[in-house]
Design a protein around this motif. Structure first.
Motif, PDB file in Angstrom:
ATOM      1  N   ALA A  73      -8.029  14.253  -5.419  1.00 33.81           N
ATOM      2  CA  ALA A  73      -7.252  12.833  -4.995  1.00 33.81           C
ATOM      3  C   ALA A  73      -7.283  12.038  -3.496  1.00 33.81           C
ATOM      4  N   SER A  74      -7.586  13.083  -2.784  1.00 38.12           N
ATOM      5  CA  SER A  74      -7.747  13.370  -1.237  1.00 38.12           C
ATOM      6  C   SER A  74      -8.945  12.691  -0.511  1.00 38.12           C
ATOM      7  N   ARG A  75      -9.782  13.930  -1.895  1.00 40.40           N
ATOM      8  CA  ARG A  75     -11.112  13.637  -1.711  1.00 40.40           C
ATOM      9  C   ARG A  75     -11.923  11.938  -1.539  1.00 40.40           C
ATOM     10  N   LYS A  76     -11.015  11.542  -3.015  1.00 39.80           N
ATOM     11  CA  LYS A  76     -11.297  10.043  -3.524  1.00 39.80           C
ATOM     12  C   LYS A  76     -10.908   8.819  -2.297  1.00 39.80           C
ATOM     13  N   VAL A  77      -9.141   9.189  -1.567  1.00 41.27           N
ATOM     14  CA  VAL A  77      -8.517   8.931  -0.878  1.00 41.27           C
ATOM     15  C   VAL A  77      -9.045   8.669  -0.114  1.00 41.27           C
ATOM     16  N   ARG A  78      -9.395   9.746   0.938  1.00 37.64           N
ATOM     17  CA  ARG A  78     -10.961   9.651   2.048  1.00 37.64           C
ATOM     18  C   ARG A  78     -11.987   8.945   1.841  1.00 37.64           C
ATOM     19  N   LEU A  79     -12.682   9.039   0.919  1.00 43.76           N
ATOM     20  CA  LEU A  79     -14.253   8.106   0.214  1.00 43.76           C
ATOM     21  C   LEU A  79     -13.448   7.056   0.126  1.00 43.76           C
ATOM     22  N   ASP A 121     -10.437   5.046   2.091  1.00 48.51           N
ATOM     23  CA  ASP A 121     -10.587   4.388   3.051  1.00 48.51           C
ATOM     24  C   ASP A 121     -12.001   4.472   4.085  1.00 48.51           C
ATOM     25  N   ALA A 122     -12.960   5.418   3.393  1.00 46.84           N
ATOM     26  CA  ALA A 122     -14.083   5.119   4.142  1.00 46.84           C
ATOM     27  C   ALA A 122     -15.484   3.692   3.235  1.00 46.84           C
ATOM     28  N   GLU A 123     -14.553   4.106   2.114  1.00 47.75           N
ATOM     29  CA  GLU A 123     -14.964   2.716   1.073  1.00 47.75           C
ATOM     30  C   GLU A 123     -14.564   1.819   1.881  1.00 47.75           C
ATOM     31  N   ALA A 124     -13.303   1.581   1.935  1.00 50.48           N
ATOM     32  CA  ALA A 124     -12.758   0.226   2.314  1.00 50.48           C
ATOM     33  C   ALA A 124     -13.332  -0.089   4.162  1.00 50.48           C
ATOM     34  N   GLN A 125     -12.998   0.645   4.812  1.00 52.43           N
ATOM     35  CA  GLN A 125     -13.358   0.770   5.848  1.00 52.43           C
ATOM     36  C   GLN A 125     -15.201   0.051   6.320  1.00 52.43           C
ATOM     37  N   ARG A 126     -15.508   0.903   4.998  1.00 52.07           N
ATOM     38  CA  ARG A 126     -17.805   0.547   5.294  1.00 52.07           C
ATOM     39  C   ARG A 126     -17.265  -1.156   4.682  1.00 52.07           C
ATOM     40  N   THR A 127     -16.466  -1.223   3.822  1.00 53.45           N
ATOM     41  CA  THR A 127     -15.827  -2.994   2.919  1.00 53.45           C
ATOM     42  C   THR A 127     -15.548  -3.791   3.644  1.00 53.45           C
ATOM     43  N   GLU A 128     -15.142  -3.164   4.499  1.00 58.59           N
ATOM     44  CA  GLU A 128     -14.292  -4.228   5.932  1.00 58.59           C
ATOM     45  C   GLU A 128     -15.458  -4.273   6.281  1.00 58.59           C
ATOM     46  N   ARG A 129     -16.157  -3.785   7.464  1.00 54.83           N
ATOM     47  CA  ARG A 129     -17.505  -3.506   7.888  1.00 54.83           C
ATOM     48  C   ARG A 129     -17.986  -4.849   7.383  1.00 54.83           C
ATOM     49  N   LEU A 130     -18.499  -4.627   6.214  1.00 54.03           N
ATOM     50  CA  LEU A 130     -19.370  -5.072   5.524  1.00 54.03           C
ATOM     51  C   LEU A 130     -18.637  -6.480   5.082  1.00 54.03           C
TER      52      LEU A 130
END
Length: 392
Positions: A256-262, A264-273
């Motif tokens: 879950a932590s890994r998925k949360v980090r992923l 978050d990273a995906e959200a950040q990447r998605t947010e940037r995109l």
């Protein structure tokens, strides 16, 4: 036996260390001792060879006990010639000067003397002993009595004989008596064997019972241990499940932590995109808006032009239709007026005229009817009413 060799009418004698040689010539003793070696003439020599080693004399004889039972005695007497001179003087130990062999049988004479003497003492002691006592203690009694008798026999020292030892090996009764004597012992032994067999069987039964009890106790203990094993397996399974659940929880938490980090990273990447896409979309929208505005302005101008042209066309058509409607209305009005004038001139009252006019209007506004069936009575009534001059 002495070894005698012939040489040119002379003889050479060579004795053994265990043989006492006595050499006489013309009644004079020339050689006397064991293990001698000398030359002699056969015609003038008288030679005796007395063995001085220990000799074993085995004897077997029968005797009768006090209860008139025959027994056989097996004994051995060990003796030796202690005084060879006396023995040579009392017994014939002379040897042949050519062969060295004894001329007589001195050892047989000694054996007979010893056997008869020993037998005499053995018979004396057994004659006063019952068979049972003789078989029990006769060996010792006979040995002691024979040894004492031979030691006290005056003829043996007079002959130069010394008894070294006396051994009695066995006292055996007749076979039938021996079998009869063996029967009680055999029966007792058989009884002891039977008792031992019964005891062994009893012990075997007891041991089988003990073994059965031990097997039952082992089965009970095995069942108890199996129950403990089942309980322990259940406990181990629960512990394993708990450990597995804890491990799964840790793994799930880590996942879950890994998925949360992923995420978050995906959200950040998605947010940037998304921001980049939004900026690009804004730019495209602005460009599209500008293009659309330009197109809208052009379309509006075209639409305005088309609308104005359509409006002008519609006004012209409306004017044309209005003129046509006025003309048609005027024509209809004129037709109606003419129709009314005709009915008026024909003398038809106003009510009938109005009904006819109503029917005409109704016929104009009714839908299309392909066929109409009119009953005779309806048609008769209607015609009656439409007939002029009749009351309605």
């Amino acid at each position: 036996m002495a070894d005698i060799t012939r040489r040119l009418g002379w003889r050479h004698l060579r004795g053994a260390p265990t043989a006492h040689i006595r050499h006489h010539r013309r009644g004079t003793l020339l050689h006397d001792g064991p293990g001698l070696s000398f030359w002699f003439r056969a015609l003038t020599a008288a030679i005796s060879e007395v063995p001085v080693d220990d000799r074993e004399l085995a004897m077997t004889f029968h005797a009768r006990t006090a209860d008139f039972q025959d027994v056989s005695v097996q004994a051995t007497v060990t003796y030796r010639v202690a005084d060879p001179a006396v023995a040579a003087a009392r017994l014939d130990f002379s040897v042949d000067p050519d062969t060295g062999a004894w001329r007589g049988t001195p050892l047989e004479q000694l054996g007979t003397l010893l056997t008869e003497t020993a037998q005499q003492h053995a018979l004396d002691v057994l004659a006063r002993t019952p068979l049972a006592a003789a078989l029990a203690d006769g060996v010792t009694a006979v040995r002691e009595r024979v040894a004492a008798g031979l030691g006290a026999e005056p003829r043996l020292p007079a002959t130069g004989i010394e008894v070294v030892a006396v051994r009695v090996m066995a006292l055996r009764p007749e076979p039938e008596v021996e079998r009869a004597l063996r029967t009680p012992a055999r029966e007792q032994i058989q009884q002891e064997a039977d008792r031992a067999t019964y005891e062994r069987r009893a012990v075997a039964v007891e041991r089988e019972r003990t073994i059965a009890e031990n097997e039952l106790a082992s089965r009970i203990e095995l069942a108890r241990r199996e129950e403990q094993l089942v309980e322990q397996r259940g406990t181990n399974a629960r512990r394993e499940a708990e450990e597995q659940a804890a491990a799964d929880a840790v793994h799930a938490q880590a996942e879950a932590s890994r998925k949360v980090r992923l995420a978050d990273a995906e959200a950040q990447r998605t947010e940037r995109l998304a921001r980049a896409e939004a900026a690009r979309a804004v730019e495209l929208a602005e460009a599209e808006a500008r293009r659309t505005e330009r197109l809208g302005q052009a379309e509006a101008a075209r639409t305005v032009a088309l609308a104005e042209a359509e409006a002008a066309k519609a006004v012209r058509l409306a004017r044309v239709e209005a003129d046509a409607a006025r003309e048609v209305g005027a024509a209809r009005a004129e037709a109606q007026a003419a129709w009314l004038r005709v009915h008026t001139e024909a003398g038809i009252d106003g009510a009938t005229t109005l009904r006819a006019l109503t029917a005409d209007r109704l016929a104009e506004n009714l839908p299309r009817i392909d066929s109409v069936t009119v009953a005779p009575d309806v048609l008769t009534g209607l015609l009656t009413r439409l007939t002029p001059g009749e009351p309605a």
